[in-house]
Design an enzyme around this catalytic site. Sequence first.
Site, PDB file in Angstrom:
ATOM      1  N   THR A 113       0.821  -1.208   0.000  1.00 56.61           N
ATOM      2  CA  THR A 113       0.000   0.000   0.000  1.00 56.61           C
ATOM      3  C   THR A 113       0.857   1.261   0.000  1.00 56.61           C
ATOM      4  OG1 THR A 113      -1.503   1.257   1.416  1.00 56.61           O
ATOM      5  CG2 THR A 113      -0.098  -0.309   2.525  1.00 56.61           C
ATOM      6  N   ASP A 114       0.268   2.350  -0.493  1.00 56.01           N
ATOM      7  CA  ASP A 114       0.966   3.646  -0.430  1.00 56.01           C
ATOM      8  C   ASP A 114       1.053   4.172   0.997  1.00 56.01           C
ATOM      9  OD1 ASP A 114      -1.720   4.315  -0.083  1.00 56.01           O
ATOM     10  OD2 ASP A 114      -1.809   5.736  -1.746  1.00 56.01           O
ATOM     11  N   GLU A 115       0.282   3.575   1.924  1.00 54.70           N
ATOM     12  CA  GLU A 115       0.275   4.084   3.301  1.00 54.70           C
ATOM     13  C   GLU A 115       1.609   3.886   4.012  1.00 54.70           C
ATOM     14  OE1 GLU A 115      -2.949   3.289   5.829  1.00 54.70           O
ATOM     15  OE2 GLU A 115      -4.430   3.356   4.233  1.00 54.70           O
TER      16      GLU A 115
ATOM     17  N   TYR B 282      -1.927  -0.504  11.140  1.00 51.28           N
ATOM     18  CA  TYR B 282      -2.053  -1.177   9.838  1.00 51.28           C
ATOM     19  C   TYR B 282      -0.875  -0.832   8.930  1.00 51.28           C
ATOM     20  CZ  TYR B 282      -3.331  -1.631   4.930  1.00 51.28           C
ATOM     21  OH  TYR B 282      -3.300  -1.906   3.584  1.00 51.28           O
TER      22      TYR B 282
ATOM     23  N   LYS C 262       2.188  -3.214   7.392  1.00 46.18           N
ATOM     24  CA  LYS C 262       2.464  -3.405   5.961  1.00 46.18           C
ATOM     25  C   LYS C 262       3.901  -2.965   5.644  1.00 46.18           C
ATOM     26  CE  LYS C 262       0.048  -4.567   3.075  1.00 46.18           C
ATOM     27  NZ  LYS C 262      -0.307  -5.900   2.527  1.00 46.18           N
TER      28      LYS C 262
HETATM   29  P1  NAD Z   1      -9.709  -7.319   2.423  1.00 45.21           P
HETATM   30  O1  NAD Z   1      -9.713  -7.016   3.874  1.00 45.21           O
HETATM   31  O2  NAD Z   1     -10.923  -7.043   1.618  1.00 45.21           O
HETATM   32  O3  NAD Z   1      -9.337  -8.853   2.187  1.00 45.21           O
HETATM   33  C1  NAD Z   1      -8.317  -9.495   2.911  1.00 45.21           C
HETATM   34  C2  NAD Z   1      -8.454 -10.998   2.680  1.00 45.21           C
HETATM   35  O4  NAD Z   1      -7.372 -11.655   3.377  1.00 45.21           O
HETATM   36  C3  NAD Z   1      -9.754 -11.592   3.222  1.00 45.21           C
HETATM   37  O5  NAD Z   1     -10.304 -12.508   2.309  1.00 45.21           O
HETATM   38  C4  NAD Z   1      -9.326 -12.314   4.501  1.00 45.21           C
HETATM   39  O6  NAD Z   1     -10.142 -13.422   4.837  1.00 45.21           O
HETATM   40  C5  NAD Z   1      -7.918 -12.743   4.111  1.00 45.21           C
HETATM   41  N1  NAD Z   1      -7.061 -12.973   5.296  1.00 45.21           N
HETATM   42  C6  NAD Z   1      -6.941 -12.182   6.384  1.00 45.21           C
HETATM   43  N2  NAD Z   1      -6.087 -12.750   7.270  1.00 45.21           N
HETATM   44  C7  NAD Z   1      -5.658 -13.910   6.709  1.00 45.21           C
HETATM   45  C8  NAD Z   1      -4.756 -14.927   7.122  1.00 45.21           C
HETATM   46  N3  NAD Z   1      -4.125 -14.866   8.304  1.00 45.21           N
HETATM   47  N4  NAD Z   1      -4.534 -15.972   6.296  1.00 45.21           N
HETATM   48  C9  NAD Z   1      -5.184 -16.059   5.092  1.00 45.21           C
HETATM   49  N5  NAD Z   1      -6.057 -15.136   4.657  1.00 45.21           N
HETATM   50  C10 NAD Z   1      -6.281 -14.066   5.457  1.00 45.21           C
HETATM   51  O7  NAD Z   1      -8.442  -6.533   1.836  1.00 45.21           O
HETATM   52  P2  NAD Z   1      -8.232  -5.835   0.415  1.00 45.21           P
HETATM   53  O8  NAD Z   1      -8.741  -4.455   0.482  1.00 45.21           O
HETATM   54  O9  NAD Z   1      -8.678  -6.763  -0.639  1.00 45.21           O
HETATM   55  O10 NAD Z   1      -6.633  -5.745   0.399  1.00 45.21           O
HETATM   56  C11 NAD Z   1      -5.861  -6.816  -0.145  1.00 45.21           C
HETATM   57  C12 NAD Z   1      -4.394  -6.418  -0.088  1.00 45.21           C
HETATM   58  O11 NAD Z   1      -4.187  -5.212  -0.817  1.00 45.21           O
HETATM   59  C13 NAD Z   1      -3.880  -6.150   1.322  1.00 45.21           C
HETATM   60  O12 NAD Z   1      -2.566  -6.653   1.410  1.00 45.21           O
HETATM   61  C14 NAD Z   1      -3.874  -4.627   1.431  1.00 45.21           C
HETATM   62  O13 NAD Z   1      -2.893  -4.193   2.327  1.00 45.21           O
HETATM   63  C15 NAD Z   1      -3.525  -4.251   0.003  1.00 45.21           C
HETATM   64  N6  NAD Z   1      -4.004  -2.935  -0.476  1.00 45.21           N
HETATM   65  C16 NAD Z   1      -5.315  -2.591  -0.338  1.00 45.21           C
HETATM   66  C17 NAD Z   1      -5.754  -1.380  -0.873  1.00 45.21           C
HETATM   67  C18 NAD Z   1      -7.213  -0.955  -0.787  1.00 45.21           C
HETATM   68  O14 NAD Z   1      -7.544   0.160  -1.179  1.00 45.21           O
HETATM   69  N7  NAD Z   1      -8.120  -1.796  -0.320  1.00 45.21           N
HETATM   70  C19 NAD Z   1      -4.843  -0.524  -1.513  1.00 45.21           C
HETATM   71  C20 NAD Z   1      -3.499  -0.919  -1.613  1.00 45.21           C
HETATM   72  C21 NAD Z   1      -3.093  -2.138  -1.103  1.00 45.21           C
HETATM   73  O1  DAU Z   2      -4.155   3.890   0.452  1.00 44.66           O
HETATM   74  C1  DAU Z   2      -4.362   2.529   0.397  1.00 44.66           C
HETATM   75  C2  DAU Z   2      -5.193   2.077   1.584  1.00 44.66           C
HETATM   76  O2  DAU Z   2      -6.520   2.531   1.333  1.00 44.66           O
HETATM   77  C3  DAU Z   2      -5.162   0.583   1.809  1.00 44.66           C
HETATM   78  O3  DAU Z   2      -3.864   0.194   2.167  1.00 44.66           O
HETATM   79  C4  DAU Z   2      -6.139   0.170   2.904  1.00 44.66           C
HETATM   80  O4  DAU Z   2      -6.189  -1.252   2.996  1.00 44.66           O
HETATM   81  C5  DAU Z   2      -7.522   0.689   2.541  1.00 44.66           C
HETATM   82  O5  DAU Z   2      -8.423   0.400   3.586  1.00 44.66           O
HETATM   83  C6  DAU Z   2      -7.467   2.196   2.308  1.00 44.66           C
HETATM   84  O6  DAU Z   2      -7.165   2.885   3.543  1.00 44.66           O
HETATM   85  P1  DAU Z   2      -7.958   4.227   3.975  1.00 44.66           P
HETATM   86  O7  DAU Z   2      -7.844   4.344   5.443  1.00 44.66           O
HETATM   87  O8  DAU Z   2      -7.546   5.364   3.113  1.00 44.66           O
HETATM   88  O9  DAU Z   2      -9.457   3.769   3.508  1.00 44.66           O
HETATM   89  P2  DAU Z   2     -10.898   3.954   4.188  1.00 44.66           P
HETATM   90  O10 DAU Z   2     -11.882   3.451   3.173  1.00 44.66           O
HETATM   91  O11 DAU Z   2     -10.962   3.393   5.550  1.00 44.66           O
HETATM   92  O12 DAU Z   2     -11.042   5.534   4.304  1.00 44.66           O
HETATM   93  C7  DAU Z   2     -10.874   6.393   3.173  1.00 44.66           C
HETATM   94  C8  DAU Z   2     -10.961   7.819   3.677  1.00 44.66           C
HETATM   95  O13 DAU Z   2     -12.322   8.083   4.069  1.00 44.66           O
HETATM   96  C9  DAU Z   2     -10.110   8.094   4.880  1.00 44.66           C
HETATM   97  O14 DAU Z   2      -9.593   9.415   4.792  1.00 44.66           O
HETATM   98  C10 DAU Z   2     -11.085   8.010   6.068  1.00 44.66           C
HETATM   99  C11 DAU Z   2     -12.387   8.478   5.460  1.00 44.66           C
HETATM  100  N1  DAU Z   2     -13.638   7.877   6.000  1.00 44.66           N
HETATM  101  C12 DAU Z   2     -13.697   6.525   6.126  1.00 44.66           C
HETATM  102  C13 DAU Z   2     -14.858   5.912   6.584  1.00 44.66           C
HETATM  103  C14 DAU Z   2     -14.935   4.406   6.762  1.00 44.66           C
HETATM  104  C15 DAU Z   2     -14.736   8.680   6.289  1.00 44.66           C
HETATM  105  O15 DAU Z   2     -14.698   9.920   6.149  1.00 44.66           O
HETATM  106  N2  DAU Z   2     -15.894   8.079   6.718  1.00 44.66           N
HETATM  107  C16 DAU Z   2     -16.003   6.731   6.895  1.00 44.66           C
HETATM  108  O16 DAU Z   2     -17.085   6.247   7.285  1.00 44.66           O
END
Ligand code: NAD
Ligand code: DAU
Length: 332
Positions: free
Chosen positions: A120-122, A147, A151
Amino acid sequence: MRLLVTGGAGFIGANFVHLTVRDHPDVQVTVLDKLTYAGHKESLAPVGGHIEFVHGDVADFPLVDRLVAQADFVVHFAAESHNDNSLRGPEPFINTNIVGTFTLLEAVRSHGVRLHHISTDEVFGDLELDDPQRFDEVTAYNPSSPYSASKASADLLVRAWVRSFGVHATISNCSNNYGPYQHVEKFIPRQITNILTGVRPKLYGEGLNVRDWIHVDDHNRAVWTILEKGTAGETYLIGADGEESNRNVLALILDLMGCGADDFDHVADRPGHDLRYAINSSKLRSELGWKPEFRDFRDGLAATIDWYRLNEAWWRPFKDATERAYDRGSQR
Ligand code: NAD
Ligand code: DAU
């Protein structure tokens, strides 16, 4: 090719599996997923007959070792992924994100299997709103939340295993994804499903925080580009020049769903809330030739809203529990 996909029942992983079955029918896919609250086997229903599903933990070495031995390539999505949860209870983030990645690294090291690690970019921390710089492959790590720290730790383990043990691994750091099958705890699906269930959307603080949005299919096509053309040992940043403030995203959702511009609540801000993320993805574009296909955020958002309207059976079973968890925190 035999591909092991960890976390393939989650949001990005399930979309990756769909894309792989559709665009790479010669690839044999095995999904390893623990089916935590965030994993849904139903997300894999459209491709169920084409893949093998293994229910298990990425931190379980004997299981992971056996599955890696049968694979040519591993794509590692499995993670605890939600910042708000990491503030309520960080422990699973350490076990899955750090120990799980360590476990996988030991297995790929032992079997000489290639790994692509999804990150992630975080990990880079945040930017000021007016900072002309964006994150790139040489930006220093400076994570803010449990989190993002977990990562960042996982990324550093991958880099160390590449350098010290010659493991063939690549890393990608992507910005915020949106699209179908995203858990309703996350910002965009939470607001869409709030509106669909008669609950007012919730904006943290003033909503000035900026996220760099990318459609999940563009992320996953970038991952495939890296699998096919990336150089082992390299890191690639993935982003689609999609910076938007949370306030703007919510305004678009309200407009697309026929609500008034003020039909939402301001709620308590997230502690330590990162202000802005922004990705410079020039390396991926110029060296590997990737570019995003979703060019219009409003259109992508409208399609995502349609998906949640049409797929209430997928998200309804966990909507109330998600809102109850927010009620126990401060983001009501
Ligand atoms: P998600 O929470 O929707 O899915 C995570 C999955 O991993 C789930 O199916 C869960 O059951 C599985 N999991 C959790 N713990 C586990 C374990 N111990 N063993 C096996 N499986 C396990 O997450 P996502 O949003 O799909 O993110 C997937 C990946 O992408 C993560 O590594 C996250 O850090 C990265 N990522 C997410 C975003 C985003 O915007 N969502 C952006 C950049 C990177
Ligand atoms: O940047 C990549 C990341 O993006 C991933 O690594 C994470 O897995 C993914 O969850 C996401 O993280 P954020 O914390 O940016 O996503 P989230 O959807 O939780 O929140 C997006 C923005 O919206 C953040 O600034 C918080 C805000 N927010 C979130 C929720 C749930 C609100 O204002 N209201 C809300 O109810």
